[in-house]
Design an enzyme around this catalytic site. Structure first.
Site, PDB file in Angstrom:
ATOM      1  N   GLU A 152       0.813  -1.214   0.000  1.00 52.23           N
ATOM      2  CA  GLU A 152       0.000   0.000   0.000  1.00 52.23           C
ATOM      3  C   GLU A 152       0.846   1.264   0.000  1.00 52.23           C
ATOM      4  O   GLU A 152       0.547   2.234   0.683  1.00 52.23           O
ATOM      5  CB  GLU A 152      -0.972  -0.011   1.196  1.00 52.23           C
ATOM      6  CG  GLU A 152      -1.920  -1.199   1.158  1.00 52.23           C
ATOM      7  CD  GLU A 152      -2.960  -1.207   2.288  1.00 52.23           C
ATOM      8  OE1 GLU A 152      -4.045  -1.746   2.057  1.00 52.23           O
ATOM      9  OE2 GLU A 152      -2.674  -0.680   3.369  1.00 52.23           O
ATOM     10  N   ASP A 198      -8.688  -8.566   4.334  1.00 54.20           N
ATOM     11  CA  ASP A 198      -8.359  -7.488   5.267  1.00 54.20           C
ATOM     12  C   ASP A 198      -9.442  -7.343   6.332  1.00 54.20           C
ATOM     13  O   ASP A 198     -10.171  -6.356   6.323  1.00 54.20           O
ATOM     14  CB  ASP A 198      -8.178  -6.167   4.503  1.00 54.20           C
ATOM     15  CG  ASP A 198      -7.580  -5.075   5.369  1.00 54.20           C
ATOM     16  OD1 ASP A 198      -7.003  -5.393   6.430  1.00 54.20           O
ATOM     17  OD2 ASP A 198      -7.687  -3.899   4.992  1.00 54.20           O
ATOM     18  N   GLU A 241     -12.463  -1.756  12.398  1.00 53.05           N
ATOM     19  CA  GLU A 241     -12.485  -1.049  11.122  1.00 53.05           C
ATOM     20  C   GLU A 241     -13.671  -1.463  10.252  1.00 53.05           C
ATOM     21  O   GLU A 241     -14.400  -0.613   9.745  1.00 53.05           O
ATOM     22  CB  GLU A 241     -11.171  -1.307  10.372  1.00 53.05           C
ATOM     23  CG  GLU A 241     -11.137  -0.661   9.000  1.00 53.05           C
ATOM     24  CD  GLU A 241      -9.791  -0.821   8.301  1.00 53.05           C
ATOM     25  OE1 GLU A 241      -8.881  -1.430   8.906  1.00 53.05           O
ATOM     26  OE2 GLU A 241      -9.651  -0.348   7.171  1.00 53.05           O
TER      27      GLU A 241
END
Lengths: 659, 659
Positions: free
Chosen positions: A276, A355, A383
């Site tokens: 990333e 993820d 998240e």
């Protein structure tokens, strides 16, 4: 010299260590034996409890007998293990080291009055793995997009504030004490995405890290640091960060030596490389083993470990390209490197291949590298699971992962020889975790990290008993009612059947079915008017299913044997496909989404009934968050149902309202 | 005392006023007569041109004859009109006021050598409307989300920088000069969304506005200010901003008096009230006429005008609610107030009912309030039309709007008695507008504001001749080739048939078909497996079509008579619906999206061929932006086509690649 128990700042919730949790210990006569800094911590804890509850604590036997004897001396229990026994009216905890004795004390605290009843045969307790870490994705400077804490939903950082060390070391010590009480022994104090200010923690700002280490050390918590692979360039002024370059190796050796001068028990580095946008060894044509071994070599003389994250994939994928499968990436990158990692290099693997979605299969990388030490990473910060505005107790999910057996013999909990890691959900919020009930996630992680085969519901019982030591039975029942099934409830009203994503891009809160569908992130569901899901079979799809050992590769390969809850992760199926449950996929989508909202409504009702049992501030905050959870759950229900109704044209069998 | 021509900073493009544009004037003998500050501006312009090209300019007739006589004296032309004639070898420009004379000079400049050939009968030129304004959505302080310029794609602000006045008044004068040369006579110097720092421009920071007014005044450009309706509270410390409260009225009167002390020719206020979170009269149960008249009363003694924006709608709509239609909002809010607005209150109406989409019908509010003065607002900054990374010359769109006749008699260009307004696309970029070819939008707006029935292609000819005065014919052909059809090209590869939106939420760049579909913004397409579009008919839909006068209400009401390009704005139709073009809707979507990309490829090819004709810096920047435009156009094509193919299941007749 007993160490005083840290006093949390005014207004900060004691979480699972209220004074009353120490009533049983504090009312007894206790003898503490041995010499070690952490024995002083143990002494401080018992002394404080005795001060409150009228007991007595001594350091040398004189006027026995004692109700409780805590002492160093036992051999063979390792640094952290302890043995407990009770006979002749005395409960005895022995350990080989101070940390073991501290864990033994907290064991007795958890037992409460039961610790002082009857006789029992000796038991020994040792953690399954030496490392039980919380990674804080805390930024030193406020990041323009991610803020002070990346994916943080609990206020600011405990460690950093607006570019500086926060300086509230009393609160950090209090945090360390909470961690010790659930078995966590390591904290990484900054975000794995290492920006400019954070990079300097490694060098000229190491003193700020040392302050944190000093605050955490009395509770047996070691400090780790996320570092940038480009540090030799950005901090050292070298022209390269090539892991095979001698000057680079020298630079890391020198920098690491200075770290240990400041923090003699420093745990090691955490590295997100070539991921990333973070720099890494690929830029120099080197492998990730080369990269990890560079840092391992620098740490090795000092006993440190590098945690090298396996979260490497192409985040600039073309959505048109169906041959690339992000789920394959970690396995494809790392399995060929098995055997090449240094002994003190740990490969830190996210529990699933994507993820931290609400439902993923277990990463096929775990167990596929027999000559490499994996650490398994879970995400306590919610998240993708409601961002601490939704109740979502993750114990059952983590337990499923830890009990999964990639092959016939060992389970994930056993294979994670490099340790268990959670992304922390704690911040400077008065309740530590934003949502008061999210404290249960932090506690559960610690206890599962210590003992991966623990029964999560029993861990929740512990958390309830510690957090609400004087509560009547209806409270425990109510807390179980709202927590036990909350993960499955969340799963019901969000993305269905393991397909994942369908969240708002960027912040990841709330639904957006196509939000990541045409993105470069490798996160697609391929819904069309006929069906939905990703074909990851070996026969006709991306071949991801073939990364598993048998029996999983075979089980996942066929839509007939693939578990319902992962069906759309592994297969693209028509809306009329009949699940093992007997329902069609489309009806399952409708039903679960209506049910999920009903379950939130029911949980909210249960919580309302606990108003007199949990304290006004806590009750009000949870009640307020239930309003938002319910609003959000309805939004999920209606968007998901409308999206699939508009696409499939199949009406709900029960004629409920779809827009 | 002639006023020197402002010298732009080093490296700043002269746009449509390069020195060479003045060659014809600068080589002549010119007499300038009259006394007025702007006559000095005219003198300065001619003197500078003569200095370069060898001509001569005098202020009193002595050694005639003259090639050009510019003088005050004519009556009845208004403040801004002028008359031109040529006889006996002398071209004569006369005006009643200095601004008229300045516009007359620029008219001669545009004519070039043709201004000095033959004899011509006298012509008079007057602007259609007294107000031709650019609204700058510039923030004084950098906004955490919107930055220095909201929807700005041309660098920073010309006026403000990081909380302070930028202080580059020379550049502001240069900007004023460019505006005068295309006919713009007013600038609003701050964003209609008035945040905390910007609110204070009205009071203690008015001196900074006065500096801008001083810089713009020599080119006939008046300064306006966006103000917060809550100013009496946030600046004045009053407990209310109720427009009928005497203390509020007094506060505005006093504040406005002080504004005029600082800026005697101040133009007035621009107000966005009760819109997207801005405060307004609704909070006090008052109407928007009450609100506008409050400010009109404060401005009236000084000759100022309030521009009250009609962009009022519910931006927290529930997407499930199909009875609310954002397109209806401005009409529903304002038509009942016709006749209630003060004479110096102008209702500023966006040209379409939504928000500057690439294709919208003309707002039904324009023409529906005969006793109210409307100003029509267009958007030069390309928020939804490629953000100055795409070439999208908006002249044809604006011209279509201005020529639209809501009823049989007057067109929009005539009805806009309150003036024409554009959201500026200019910033501190060296090319002023980010994309060098976006200069054409700024120029075209000014010229259409002066004369709404001008032929846009002829305006583009003017812009080309001024900007590239020495260019050979192939350059003009090339510029027409890449600009003339660029709006329709953009329309082809983005949201189809007037349905709008389908953009990435927030920043509005790039496709996201469902990006606003389940949002609170009132922007939906309702695509399902059978069809797409919004039923706004009176018979079966939201009734929006009924807001138009005949014949439009009837034309739009039926899908058989509704123009193709607006079909999905007014109707929800099956994918197989056959357009007037003979194509089905779905095939139209496929075809236009493939064509749009091909047209960008062709434009890029044409531009590559102009490399030697436009200067290296300009050529390189445009070429680079074509790469991005092409990438983005392909992304639009593939996402839109894939979305509708997945939903409809209808294959492309021509078998092209859809993902």
């Amino acid at each position: 010299m007993s160490l005083p128990v840290p006093v949390p700042p005014e207004g900060v919730d004691p979480a699972w260590l209220p004074s009353a949790a120490f009533r049983a210990v504090g009312g007894r006569r206790t003898l503490i034996r041995g010499s070690d800094p952490l024995v002083e911590t143990v002494h401080g804890e018992v002394a404080e409890a005795c001060r409150r509850f009228g007991g007595r604590v001594v350091r040398a036997a004189s006027d026995g007998p004692y109700d409780l004897v805590l002492g160093l001396g036992a051999d063979g229990l390792g640094e952290e293990g302890f043995a407990v026994a009770r006979s002749g009216g005395t409960t005895t905890v022995t350990a080989s080291g101070g940390r073991g004795l501290l864990y033994g004390l907290f064991h007795v605290v958890r037992l409460g009055e039961a610790a002082f009843r009857g006789d029992w045969a000796p038991e020994t307790h040792r953690p399954a793995h030496a490392l039980r870490m919380l990674d804080h994705w805390d930024n030193v400077a406020v990041h323009p997009v991610m803020g002070q804490v990346e994916r943080g939903y609990a206020g600011g950082s405990l460690f950093w504030e607006d570019g500086r060390a926060r300086g509230e070391l009393g609160r950090v010590r209090t945090y360390g004490r909470l961690l010790a009480a659930c078995g966590v022994n390591a904290v990484c104090v900054n975000n794995v995405n290492v920006h400019a200010a954070e990079a300097r923690l490694l060098t000229d700002r190491i003193g700020e890290v040392a302050d944190l280490a000093d605050a955490l050390r009395p509770y047996g918590v070691r400090t780790h640091l996320s570092v940038s692979f480009a540090a030799p360039i950005v901090l050292g002024g070298l022209p390269t960060a090539d892991p095979l370059d001698v000057s680079v190796r020298d630079w890391w050796a020198g920098a690491t030596r200075r770290v240990y001068e400041a923090i003699p028990d420093f745990g090691g580095y955490v590295v997100k490389a070539d991921s990333e946008g973070q720099p890494g060894p690929f830029a120099y044509g080197r492998s990730h083993a080369d990269g990890a071994n560079l840092l391992a070599a620098a740490l090795e003389p000092h006993g440190g470990t590098v945690h090298w994250r396996a979260f490497v994939y192409d985040h600039r994928q073309d959505w048109r390209d169906r041959t690339t499968d992000r789920a394959r990436a970690a396995y494809d990158h790392f399995v060929p490197l098995d055997g090449e990692f240094a002994a003190n290099a740990v490969l830190q693997v996210k529990h699933g291949p994507m993820d931290f979605q609400v439902r993923e299969p277990v990463s096929p990388l775990i167990g596929a590298m027999p000559s490499t030490r994996p650490a398994v990473e879970v995400q306590a910060t919610q998240e993708y699971t409601g961002q601490q505005r939704h109740v979502c107790w993750l114990g059952p999910m983590w337990s499923e992962v830890l009990r999964f057996r990639p092959e016939q013999d060992l389970c994930v909990g056993e294979l994670a020889r490099g340790g268990l890691v959670a992304v922390s959900n704690a911040g400077d919020d008065p309740f530590w975790t934003g949502h008061p009930l999210a404290q249960a996630n932090l506690y559960t992680f610690g206890r599962l990290a210590w003992r991966p085969d623990a029964e999560p519901r029993a861990v929740l019982d512990e958390w309830i008993a510690l957090t609400f030591p004087d509560a009547p039975a209806p409270l425990a029942d109510g807390l179980h009612a709202v927590l036990d099934g909350s993960w499955r409830t969340y799963e019901k009203y969000t993305a269905p059947l393991g397909v994942g994503w369908m969240v708002q891009p960027g912040h990841h809160y709330g639904p957006s079915v196509d939000g990541y569908e045409y993105s470069p992130w490798g996160t697609y569901h391929f819904a069309d008017r006929d069906g939905v899901g990703v074909d990851r079979s070996a026969a006709t799809g991306t071949g991801y299913a073939g990364q598993y050992a048998k029996p999983w590769s075979e089980l996942y390969e066929s839509r007939d044997t693939c578990p319902d809850e992962l069906l759309l992760f592994f297969h693209h199926v028509p809306y009329g496909h009949v699940l093992k449950s007997g329902k069609t996929v489309i009806q399952h989508i409708y039903d679960t989404h209506f049910e999920g909202v009903q379950e939130v409504e029911e949980a909210r009702r249960v919580w309302a009934g606990l108003a007199d049992l949990v304290g006004q501030g806590r009750h009000a905050r949870v009640a307020e968050r239930y309003e938002e959870q319910l609003r959000s759950a309805r939004e999920w229900r209606d968007q998901i149902n409308s999206y699939f109704f508009r696409k499939s044209g199949v009406p709900d069998e029960r004629g409920r309202r779809i827009y």
